[in-house]
Design a protein around this motif. Structure first.
Motif, PDB file in Angstrom:
ATOM      1  N   ASP A 137       0.843  -1.195   0.000  1.00  0.00           N
ATOM      2  CA  ASP A 137       0.000   0.000   0.000  1.00  0.00           C
ATOM      3  C   ASP A 137       0.879   1.245   0.000  1.00  0.00           C
ATOM      4  OD1 ASP A 137      -2.502  -1.303   0.072  1.00  0.00           O
ATOM      5  OD2 ASP A 137      -2.307  -1.608   2.233  1.00  0.00           O
ATOM      6  N   ARG A 138       0.299   2.321  -0.448  1.00  0.00           N
ATOM      7  CA  ARG A 138       0.994   3.611  -0.443  1.00  0.00           C
ATOM      8  C   ARG A 138       0.538   4.414   0.769  1.00  0.00           C
ATOM      9  NH1 ARG A 138       1.917   7.283  -5.825  1.00  0.00           N
ATOM     10  NH2 ARG A 138       2.999   9.063  -4.867  1.00  0.00           N
ATOM     11  N   TYR A 139       1.516   5.004   1.466  1.00  0.00           N
ATOM     12  CA  TYR A 139       1.234   5.787   2.665  1.00  0.00           C
ATOM     13  C   TYR A 139       1.745   7.213   2.478  1.00  0.00           C
ATOM     14  CZ  TYR A 139      -0.146   1.662   5.323  1.00  0.00           C
ATOM     15  OH  TYR A 139      -0.808   0.552   5.783  1.00  0.00           O
ATOM     16  N   HIS A 140       1.095   8.135   3.193  1.00  0.00           N
ATOM     17  CA  HIS A 140       1.462   9.547   3.089  1.00  0.00           C
ATOM     18  C   HIS A 140       1.612  10.144   4.484  1.00  0.00           C
ATOM     19  CE1 HIS A 140       1.596  13.692   1.675  1.00  0.00           C
ATOM     20  NE2 HIS A 140       0.661  13.988   2.567  1.00  0.00           N
ATOM     21  N   ARG A 141       2.607  11.012   4.621  1.00  0.00           N
ATOM     22  CA  ARG A 141       2.814  11.743   5.867  1.00  0.00           C
ATOM     23  C   ARG A 141       3.088  13.202   5.528  1.00  0.00           C
ATOM     24  NH1 ARG A 141       7.248  13.060   9.074  1.00  0.00           N
ATOM     25  NH2 ARG A 141       8.640  11.937   7.656  1.00  0.00           N
ATOM     26  N   ASP A 142       2.368  14.095   6.206  1.00  0.00           N
ATOM     27  CA  ASP A 142       2.511  15.524   5.942  1.00  0.00           C
ATOM     28  C   ASP A 142       3.681  16.065   6.762  1.00  0.00           C
ATOM     29  OD1 ASP A 142       2.308  18.200   5.443  1.00  0.00           O
ATOM     30  OD2 ASP A 142       0.139  18.306   5.741  1.00  0.00           O
ATOM     31  N   PRO A 143       4.803  16.442   6.123  1.00  0.00           N
ATOM     32  CA  PRO A 143       5.970  16.909   6.891  1.00  0.00           C
ATOM     33  C   PRO A 143       5.770  18.283   7.511  1.00  0.00           C
ATOM     34  CG  PRO A 143       6.360  17.170   4.547  1.00  0.00           C
ATOM     35  CD  PRO A 143       5.036  16.464   4.674  1.00  0.00           C
ATOM     36  N   ASP A 144       4.747  19.020   7.078  1.00  0.00           N
ATOM     37  CA  ASP A 144       4.514  20.362   7.607  1.00  0.00           C
ATOM     38  C   ASP A 144       3.694  20.348   8.885  1.00  0.00           C
ATOM     39  OD1 ASP A 144       5.894  21.425   5.447  1.00  0.00           O
ATOM     40  OD2 ASP A 144       4.075  21.488   4.199  1.00  0.00           O
ATOM     41  N   ILE A 145       3.222  19.176   9.301  1.00  0.00           N
ATOM     42  CA  ILE A 145       2.409  19.075  10.521  1.00  0.00           C
ATOM     43  C   ILE A 145       3.068  18.055  11.451  1.00  0.00           C
ATOM     44  CG2 ILE A 145       0.084  18.742  11.443  1.00  0.00           C
ATOM     45  CD1 ILE A 145      -1.020  19.162   8.681  1.00  0.00           C
ATOM     46  N   SER A 149       1.569  11.209  11.631  1.00  0.00           N
ATOM     47  CA  SER A 149       1.682   9.768  11.439  1.00  0.00           C
ATOM     48  C   SER A 149       1.415   9.401   9.984  1.00  0.00           C
ATOM     49  CB  SER A 149       0.688   9.035  12.348  1.00  0.00           C
ATOM     50  OG  SER A 149      -0.635   9.438  12.050  1.00  0.00           O
ATOM     51  N   TRP A 150       1.901   8.230   9.599  1.00  0.00           N
ATOM     52  CA  TRP A 150       1.667   7.734   8.248  1.00  0.00           C
ATOM     53  C   TRP A 150       0.213   7.302   8.111  1.00  0.00           C
ATOM     54  CZ3 TRP A 150       5.188   8.088   4.400  1.00  0.00           C
ATOM     55  CH2 TRP A 150       6.525   8.316   4.763  1.00  0.00           C
ATOM     56  N   LYS A 151      -0.399   7.655   7.009  1.00  0.00           N
ATOM     57  CA  LYS A 151      -1.784   7.284   6.731  1.00  0.00           C
ATOM     58  C   LYS A 151      -1.863   6.595   5.377  1.00  0.00           C
ATOM     59  CE  LYS A 151      -3.845  11.039   9.439  1.00  0.00           C
ATOM     60  NZ  LYS A 151      -4.775  12.203   9.414  1.00  0.00           N
ATOM     61  N   GLN A 152      -2.610   5.492   5.360  1.00  0.00           N
ATOM     62  CA  GLN A 152      -2.763   4.753   4.112  1.00  0.00           C
ATOM     63  C   GLN A 152      -3.607   5.548   3.125  1.00  0.00           C
ATOM     64  OE1 GLN A 152      -4.613   0.952   4.593  1.00  0.00           O
ATOM     65  NE2 GLN A 152      -4.711   0.532   2.416  1.00  0.00           N
ATOM     66  N   ILE A 153      -3.179   5.532   1.873  1.00  0.00           N
ATOM     67  CA  ILE A 153      -3.929   6.208   0.815  1.00  0.00           C
ATOM     68  C   ILE A 153      -4.881   5.190   0.199  1.00  0.00           C
ATOM     69  CG2 ILE A 153      -3.774   7.475  -1.355  1.00  0.00           C
ATOM     70  CD1 ILE A 153      -0.956   8.291  -0.574  1.00  0.00           C
ATOM     71  N   PRO A 154      -6.184   5.390   0.317  1.00  0.00           N
ATOM     72  CA  PRO A 154      -7.137   4.407  -0.222  1.00  0.00           C
ATOM     73  C   PRO A 154      -6.965   4.224  -1.728  1.00  0.00           C
ATOM     74  CG  PRO A 154      -8.230   5.985   1.237  1.00  0.00           C
ATOM     75  CD  PRO A 154      -6.857   6.512   0.988  1.00  0.00           C
ATOM     76  N   GLY A 155      -7.183   2.988  -2.166  1.00  0.00           N
ATOM     77  CA  GLY A 155      -7.144   2.693  -3.590  1.00  0.00           C
ATOM     78  C   GLY A 155      -5.757   2.538  -4.174  1.00  0.00           C
ATOM     79  N   THR A 156      -4.725   2.411  -3.323  1.00  0.00           N
ATOM     80  CA  THR A 156      -3.352   2.289  -3.836  1.00  0.00           C
ATOM     81  C   THR A 156      -2.791   0.876  -3.686  1.00  0.00           C
ATOM     82  OG1 THR A 156      -2.442   2.989  -1.698  1.00  0.00           O
ATOM     83  CG2 THR A 156      -2.876   4.713  -3.335  1.00  0.00           C
ATOM     84  N   ARG A 157      -3.608  -0.090  -3.265  1.00  0.00           N
ATOM     85  CA  ARG A 157      -3.127  -1.463  -3.107  1.00  0.00           C
ATOM     86  C   ARG A 157      -2.679  -2.020  -4.465  1.00  0.00           C
ATOM     87  NH1 ARG A 157      -4.376  -5.576   0.476  1.00  0.00           N
ATOM     88  NH2 ARG A 157      -3.975  -3.910   1.991  1.00  0.00           N
ATOM     89  N   HIS A 158      -1.474  -2.571  -4.513  1.00  0.00           N
ATOM     90  CA  HIS A 158      -0.968  -3.195  -5.727  1.00  0.00           C
ATOM     91  C   HIS A 158      -0.193  -4.445  -5.352  1.00  0.00           C
ATOM     92  CE1 HIS A 158       2.214  -0.415  -4.375  1.00  0.00           C
ATOM     93  NE2 HIS A 158       3.066  -1.271  -4.909  1.00  0.00           N
ATOM     94  N   TYR A 159       0.043  -5.313  -6.352  1.00  0.00           N
ATOM     95  CA  TYR A 159       0.629  -6.627  -6.101  1.00  0.00           C
ATOM     96  C   TYR A 159       1.826  -6.855  -7.017  1.00  0.00           C
ATOM     97  CZ  TYR A 159      -3.809  -7.392  -3.708  1.00  0.00           C
ATOM     98  OH  TYR A 159      -4.888  -7.280  -2.870  1.00  0.00           O
ATOM     99  N   ARG A 160       2.800  -7.597  -6.481  1.00  0.00           N
ATOM    100  CA  ARG A 160       4.013  -7.933  -7.224  1.00  0.00           C
ATOM    101  C   ARG A 160       4.181  -9.446  -7.233  1.00  0.00           C
ATOM    102  NH1 ARG A 160       9.164  -8.541  -5.030  1.00  0.00           N
ATOM    103  NH2 ARG A 160       8.441  -7.553  -3.092  1.00  0.00           N
ATOM    104  N   GLU A 161       4.316 -10.023  -8.424  1.00  0.00           N
ATOM    105  CA  GLU A 161       4.385 -11.475  -8.580  1.00  0.00           C
ATOM    106  C   GLU A 161       5.737 -12.009  -8.114  1.00  0.00           C
ATOM    107  OE1 GLU A 161       1.969 -14.734 -10.078  1.00  0.00           O
ATOM    108  OE2 GLU A 161       1.559 -12.602 -10.375  1.00  0.00           O
ATOM    109  N   VAL A 162       5.702 -13.084  -7.286  1.00  0.00           N
ATOM    110  CA  VAL A 162       6.917 -13.770  -6.834  1.00  0.00           C
ATOM    111  C   VAL A 162       6.629 -15.268  -6.805  1.00  0.00           C
ATOM    112  CG1 VAL A 162       7.783 -11.832  -5.450  1.00  0.00           C
ATOM    113  CG2 VAL A 162       6.256 -13.524  -4.408  1.00  0.00           C
TER     114      VAL A 162
END
Length: 338
Positions: A137-145, A149-162
């Motif tokens: 998942d992709r997470y975002h943290r606002d450095p100006d505040i 804390s890190w917050k998950q960005i909805p809709g960013t789940r992706h998969y990598r084949e192994v």
């Protein structure tokens, strides 16, 4: 005309999202394509999402756990709710579901099957692994505040084949120049299980070792789940002892009971009581946690004195164990006014 419900067939392939914590903890071996995988199973309800292969719609039988009593949840965020622990029983799988709505009987649910740590669930699934994908998942943290804390960005789940899941999972920075403070966090692996291409599960051994202790040439082993103790003496003879204790179908810990060997036998202590196994092959129960301790009060004149059980324990690892358990009389108290 056949009703649409009569056309339904149970799925033979199911996706399971195995959490990073269960693999990094060492409880779950890293899933690998082609091998048989078995996972403790949770279910979490989510809305239908055709873009997410981990979300499926299932039919199962819902059975209440913990006598059907709800638990009040207060996570500390100001929100609170009641949830019910339910066992979902499907074809080839079972899963624990903590649901905010009471359910019972045959139901249809949509969500994720999650392979988690065993303490969190009574459900299990077993099948041949046909595909492994690392989920992130992709997470975002606002450095100006600060502190932010890190917050998950909805809709960013992706998969990598192994072909084999990693032993440990990481967090990396994104290469997106428009979001330099964002991070990519791997949260586990999505495995596809074939529930039909599996051999029968192996038979349970007569003893699954949970704890071991030795004194001299005698070795004592207590079973992890069954109320069973085995003694191996110096002549390699095996003596079995059956305790009047609980069968732990889903043990809450690796060691449900502990054993302390000494010269006259061994002490066994666990969640369901304290026992003593004698060299002669007999077992005595010395304490039962299910019995309430009687209230202490003034002794009745002329009546029998109350008794208490005293045990003297040696340090762990010394080999002495609990050396004695004896009943001692309570000192007589004269309550008459002089």
């Amino acid at each position: 005309m056949t009703d649409q419900h009569e056309k339904w067939r149970p799925p033979t392939h199911l996706p399971v999202l195995v959490t990073d914590s269960s693999i990094e903890d060492g409880e779950t071996p890293p899933p690998e394509v082609g091998v048989i995988g078995e996972f403790p199973l949770l279910f979490q309800e989510f809305p239908t999402d055709p873009a997410d292969p981990s979300i499926v719609t299932l039919r199962a039988s819902a059975e209440p756990l913990y006598s059907g009593k709800p638990t009040r949840q207060q996570p500390g965020t100001g929100e609170q709710w009641w949830d019910w622990a339910v066992l979902l029983r499907g074809v080839g799988w079972t899963a624990t579901w903590y649901t905010r709505r009471p359910v019972l009987g045959q139901i249809e649910v949509t969500g994720r099957l999650i392979g988690d740590l065993a303490y969190a669930t009574t459900g299990r699934i077993r099948g041949r692994i046909t595909r492994v994908q690392v989920a992130a998942d992709r997470y975002h943290r606002d450095p100006d505040i600060p502190p932010s804390s890190w917050k998950q960005i909805p809709g960013t789940r992706h998969y990598r084949e192994v072909t084999t899941a990693p032993r440990f999972f990481g967090v990396t920075r994104t290469t997106d120049p428009e979001a330099p403070t964002d991070g990519i966090c791997e949260v586990g692996v999505l495995v596809d299980l074939d529930l039909t291409d599996v051999p029968p599960p192996p038979l349970r051994p007569s003893v699954v070792p949970g704890a071991v202790s030795a004194h001299g040439l005698d070795l004592w082993v207590v079973d992890r789940e069954l109320p069973l103790v085995v003694r191996l003496d110096s002549n390699r003879h095996i003596i079995e002892y059956t305790l009047a204790g609980q069968i732990f179908d889903n043990p809450p810990a690796i060691r449900t009971r502990r054993v302390w060997a000494h010269a006259e036998g061994c002490w066994v202590g666990g969640w369901d009581g304290i026992y003593h196994c004698n060299l002669g092959g007999t077992v005595e129960r010395c304490a039962d946690p299910r019995r309430r301790r009687p209230r202490r009060g003034p002794a009745r004149r002329g009546g029998a004195e109350p008794k208490r059980c005293r045990a003297v324990a040696g340090p762990i690892g010394s080999g002495s164990g609990i050396e004695q358990c004896q009943r001692v009389g309570r000192p007589r108290v004269d309550v008459r006014r002089r």
